[in-house]
Write a protein that holds these residues in place. Structure first.
Motif, short mmCIF file in Angstrom:
data_model
loop_
_atom_site.label_atom_id
_atom_site.label_comp_id
_atom_site.label_asym_id
_atom_site.label_seq_id
_atom_site.Cartn_x
_atom_site.Cartn_y
_atom_site.Cartn_z
N PRO A 97 0.85 -1.20 0.00
CA PRO A 97 0.00 0.00 0.00
C PRO A 97 0.88 1.24 0.00
CG PRO A 97 0.01 -1.03 2.15
CD PRO A 97 0.77 -1.94 1.25
N PRO A 98 0.44 2.28 -0.70
CA PRO A 98 1.31 3.45 -0.83
C PRO A 98 1.26 4.32 0.42
CG PRO A 98 -0.74 3.79 -1.99
CD PRO A 98 -0.80 2.41 -1.44
N THR A 99 2.28 5.13 0.59
CA THR A 99 2.24 6.16 1.63
C THR A 99 1.27 7.24 1.17
OG1 THR A 99 3.47 7.91 2.65
CG2 THR A 99 4.30 7.13 0.55
N LEU A 100 0.62 7.86 2.12
CA LEU A 100 -0.30 8.94 1.76
C LEU A 100 0.36 10.31 1.94
CD1 LEU A 100 -3.56 7.50 3.34
CD2 LEU A 100 -2.76 7.33 0.99
N HIS A 101 1.68 10.30 2.13
CA HIS A 101 2.38 11.57 2.27
C HIS A 101 3.05 11.99 0.97
CE1 HIS A 101 1.62 11.73 6.52
NE2 HIS A 101 2.02 10.45 6.63
N SER A 102 2.74 11.24 -0.11
CA SER A 102 3.34 11.60 -1.40
C SER A 102 2.80 12.95 -1.88
CB SER A 102 3.02 10.52 -2.43
OG SER A 102 1.63 10.46 -2.63
N ASP A 103 3.55 13.60 -2.75
CA ASP A 103 3.10 14.89 -3.30
C ASP A 103 1.76 14.75 -3.97
OD1 ASP A 103 5.25 16.11 -2.34
OD2 ASP A 103 6.40 16.12 -4.23
N LYS A 104 1.56 13.58 -4.64
CA LYS A 104 0.32 13.39 -5.38
C LYS A 104 -0.88 13.49 -4.44
CE LYS A 104 -1.62 9.38 -6.84
NZ LYS A 104 -1.68 8.06 -7.48
N VAL A 105 -0.84 12.74 -3.36
CA VAL A 105 -1.98 12.74 -2.45
C VAL A 105 -2.09 14.08 -1.73
CG1 VAL A 105 -3.06 11.56 -0.50
CG2 VAL A 105 -1.75 10.26 -2.19
N TRP A 130 -3.79 16.52 -3.90
CA TRP A 130 -5.15 16.19 -4.32
C TRP A 130 -6.17 17.09 -3.63
CZ3 TRP A 130 -5.76 10.11 -4.23
CH2 TRP A 130 -5.57 9.61 -5.51
N HIS A 131 -7.30 17.30 -4.32
CA HIS A 131 -8.44 17.90 -3.62
C HIS A 131 -9.02 16.87 -2.66
CE1 HIS A 131 -8.61 21.44 -6.20
NE2 HIS A 131 -8.44 20.63 -7.25
N ASP A 132 -9.79 17.34 -1.68
CA ASP A 132 -10.49 16.41 -0.79
C ASP A 132 -11.38 15.47 -1.60
OD1 ASP A 132 -9.28 17.60 1.29
OD2 ASP A 132 -11.10 18.48 2.19
N GLY A 133 -11.95 16.01 -2.64
CA GLY A 133 -12.87 15.23 -3.46
C GLY A 133 -12.21 14.02 -4.09
N ASN A 134 -10.92 14.13 -4.46
CA ASN A 134 -10.24 13.00 -5.06
C ASN A 134 -10.08 11.87 -4.04
OD1 ASN A 134 -8.77 15.65 -6.45
ND2 ASN A 134 -9.41 14.01 -7.86
N ILE A 135 -9.70 12.25 -2.83
CA ILE A 135 -9.53 11.22 -1.80
C ILE A 135 -10.88 10.57 -1.52
CG2 ILE A 135 -8.75 10.79 0.55
CD1 ILE A 135 -7.04 13.29 0.35
N TYR A 136 -11.91 11.40 -1.45
CA TYR A 136 -13.26 10.88 -1.23
C TYR A 136 -13.60 9.87 -2.31
CZ TYR A 136 -18.30 10.82 -0.47
OH TYR A 136 -19.58 10.43 -0.23
N HIS A 137 -13.25 10.22 -3.55
CA HIS A 137 -13.55 9.34 -4.67
C HIS A 137 -12.85 8.00 -4.51
CE1 HIS A 137 -14.55 8.45 -8.89
NE2 HIS A 137 -13.38 7.83 -8.91
#
Lengths: 379, 384
Positions: A318-326, A329-336
């Motif tokens: 599983p990836p780290t969620l501290h990457s630049d990508k995440v 991201w907007h909140d909406g992307n994570i929600y998606h």
């Protein structure tokens, strides 16, 4: 060698009135070590014998209170502390539901423990030998006679005087009762063969009956087991409906509660523009987010979202969620992603309510901020 | 064995009856609707005492009870109220529209629930039920008392046997008729609401009221040298019966509440909601205290059940509690919130007057003790 000793002089009477009279005369005459045996409780005997009020009532009171307090306490602990569940939309601590249970437990403990207290304190259990056992006197008073006996221990006791005294009261069958000191000092014959034999028979009958009821009787008609009853099963055809399909569609034009359709399926890139976090990062929201994150997300993404959970190495990592990508991201992307899943990650929509997803995002933002703090945060 | 009430007591009875009738008439002229609702309370109250007394007579026969024989006549006298109760109910029949929503045929037509209940809740059937129920009660009362009075002279044991058989027939009839009365006069006040336990609820209050009235009269008689042969054992039994039915009432009342609270169905809970707003919540809590908590603890000790002063006090207390119970059942339909005025306080006067006048009338004609009853001797020697 058995040594016979005098225990008491007994006398029998025919009616409750006579025994009340005899008891009050005996206590008036100054005897203290005497007892009355009747086939049923005779009211007014306490007064006639000049007994102090029995303390058994206080035991009953104490045991009853114990029952009430433990029942209410236990249910309070379960419903408020250990396992709060919403049942029927009622408050966690719904006292009316506790009343029957508390009542039952109060009555149960008060009655059962009072009897136990009586046996232990007054009958001196486990000592069950008594000189009056197995005498004619005891047989008579346990059917239709009323008996009184004055014991040899009494300081005023004198065999002739007591016999005369009983005669003057109109007592019948005035007889002395002897006891065998050996028998009393022998203690209990717990391993008496007769006792053990009966115990074994009772055990066999009880276990045999239990076996028969649970393994045979319960499978005979008319018992109807749920497994074989007619019912609707998921994904199975059914004759109940005319179209032969067991599972039903929702009524046209309706949306089931809590199942708002998600309109952005497969639109990860553009969703961020449309979906905005409806919650404010208050303390409560962050608390909820933390709880839900630790329950649902941390097993893979790790407690601090670094993708370092104990499951690492068992799946594609599983990836780290501290990457630049995440982070960008907007909140909406994570929600998606939570709603739809991504790659190996499945959809968490069935497990996590919508508001909770947004709360998780707030908490995740806090975790990210903690790892990549800005200068200004330290001030 | 005939002993008349002192004329002073009789005069008080007549005075109370007169005042009661005046209050009735004024009540019906000033505010017929409120008066009619109070009339329901009064009617249920007098029915409680009358039918409860007949129930106690039947209970004595069918259980073969011995202890209550010396004081059975008090119950037989009180049972005579069953003839008067329909008279108390009479004014209500001119105001049924004020009391019962279901008599409004216009409202019934637009109301699915009421339409469904119409085969039972309609005026003709209601009146038929009323007449049949009271005819049955009067018939059984007349038969019981006729046999009992005949026995005074003939000392015939067969009459006791006859009454035992009669009691076996009466008790199931009593169960049904009392339920019908409770449903008709208490439950149909709010025709949308239903509770299958309400009949039992009214029954518990009925027996309580009958035992309390009898206890008060018996103790008062004993103190004034009328029933001198009674002993502590008799009074203990009366006290125990009071205590038992206080618990029974609480048990039934709570069962009714618990089931409705659990199921939480709007058409059922509304009944309790009405009793939990606009000040009625204080009456509800008061009812628990007055009808259960206080009598429970005051009658709990063994000594209390033999203490004549305590018994008298508790009997009056329980009669008030039963009135409060009926008030709590009936009045929330009259208006939301607490209704209290001179009518609520004044109407029971008539019932008390009726009881005293009825006692005076019966005592003048009949023996105070069933002298011919074969169980009388054993009853007087009764020991717990």
């Amino acid at each position: 060698m058995s040594t016979k000793q005098l225990y008491s002089i007994t006398a029998l009477f025919d009616s409750p009135d006579e025994i009340i009279h005899a008891a009050s005369e005996t206590s008036k005459a100054g005897y203290t070590k005497y007892d009355v045996n009747t086939p049923y409780p005779v009211h007014g005997m306490d007064g006639a014998m000049q007994l102090k009020p029995s303390r058994l009532g206080f035991f009953a009171m104490a045991f009853g209170l114990l029952g009430a307090v433990s029942a209410i306490g236990f249910m309070t602990w379960v419903t408020l502390i250990e396992y709060p569940l919403v049942i029927g939309g009622k408050p966690f601590w719904s006292w009316p539901a506790f009343v029957p249970v508390s009542f039952e437990l109060t009555v149960l403990l008060a009655s059962v423990l009072s009897v136990v207290a009586m046996i232990v304190i007054y009958f001196k259990f486990p000592n069950n030998a008594h000189p009056l056992h197995d005498t004619k006197y005891m047989k008579a008073v346990s059917s239709d006679k009323f008996g009184i006996n004055i014991q040899a221990e009494d300081p005023k006791f004198d065999e002739k005087a007591v016999t005369e005294f009983f005669k003057s009261l109109g007592g019948k069958e005035i007889t002395p009762v002897y006891f065998d000191e050996d028998e009393l000092s022998h203690g209990q014959k717990l391993f008496d063969p007769k006792f053990i034999g009966i115990l074994a028979v009772v055990a066999v009958i009880a276990s045999g009956t239990t076996y028969f009821i649970f393994n045979q009787l319960m499978f005979m008609p008319p018992f109807n087991w749920m497994m074989t009853q007619e019912k609707l099963k998921a994904q199975k055809p059914s004759e109940l409906f005319s179209d032969g399909i067991g599972m039903r569609n929702p009524v046209d034009g309706t949306v089931a509660r809590g199942f708002l359709p998600y309109p952005f399926k497969g639109q990860l890139d553009s969703v961020g523009k449309y979906l905005v976090n409806p919650l404010l990062p208050t303390k409560e929201v962050l608390e909820t987010g933390k709880q839900k994150y630790l329950t649902f997300c941390s097993p893979c993404h790790g407690n601090f979202a670094q993708g370092d959970s104990r499951l690492r190495g068992q799946f594609p990592n599983p990836p780290t969620l501290h990457s630049d990508k995440v982070r960008n991201w907007h909140d909406g992307n994570i929600y998606h992603v939570i709603t739809e899943g991504q790659n190996v990650m499945p959809s968490y929509a069935p497990q996590i309510a919508r508001d909770d997803r947004w709360a998780i995002i707030h908490y995740l933002r806090a975790l990210q901020r903690a790892q990549n703090a800005k200068e200004s945060d330290f001030k | 064995m005939k002993k008349e009430l002192p004329s002073k007591v009789k005069n008080i009875g007549w005075a109370l009856l007169f005042v009661g009738i005046v209050i009735y008439v004024i009540g019906y002229t000033v505010n017929p609707r409120e008066a009619a609702f109070n009339n329901v309370i009064g009617f249920l109250f007098i029915t409680s005492i009358a039918v409860g007394s007949i129930f106690l007579i039947a209970l004595e026969y069918i259980a073969g009870a011995v202890w209550s024989v010396p004081m059975r006549r008090v119950n037989e006298f009180l049972g005579g109220l069953v003839l008067v109760a329909p008279l108390v109910a009479l004014p209500m029949f001119f105001h049924l529209h004020d009391i019962f929503h279901w008599t409004d045929l216009g409202a019934v037509g637009t109301d699915e629930l009421l339409k469904g209940k119409q085969p039972y809740l309609n005026l003709n059937f209601f009146i038929i039920r009323f007449v049949v129920v009271f005819a049955l009660w009067n018939l059984f009362y007349w038969l019981f008392v006729r046999n009992s009075l005949k026995q005074d002279l003939s000392k015939d044991q067969k009459l006791t046997t006859q009454n035992i058989r009669l009691a076996a027939v009466f008790l199931p009839v009593f169960a049904i008729t009392l339920t019908v009365t409770a449903v008709d006069w208490a439950m149909s006040l709010e025709p949308h609401w239903f509770s299958t336990i309400l009949g039992v609820y009214y029954f518990s209050g009925t027996v309580l009221a009958a035992v309390a009235t009898a206890t008060y009269i018996i103790v008062k008689f004993h103190e004034n040298g009328y029933l001198q042969n009674l002993k502590r054992d008799h009074f203990y039994s009366l006290g125990a019966l009071l205590f038992a039915f206080i618990n029974f009432w609480a048990y039934i009342a709570f069962s009714q509440f618990l089931l409705i609270w659990y199921a939480n169905l709007p058409e059922e809970t509304i009944w309790f909601m009405k009793r939990w707003e606009g000040g009625m919540q204080f009456v509800s809590v008061l009812l628990i205290i007055v009808h259960f908590a206080v009598p429970y603890f005051l009658l709990l000790p063994q000594e209390a059940k033999m203490n004549l002063k305590r018994l008298k006090f508790m009997s009056i207390w329980i009669l008030f509690a039963h009135l409060l119970d009926l008030y709590w059942l009936v009045m929330p339909t009259y208006a939301n919130g607490v209704t209290i005025g001179w009518m609520e306080i004044g109407f029971p006067v008539l019932i008390v007057g009726l009881i005293i006048v009825m006692l005076g009338y019966k005592m003048k004609r009949h023996n105070l003790v069933p002298v011919g009853d074969p169980k009388l001797e054993r009853g007087l020697k009764f020991r717990l």
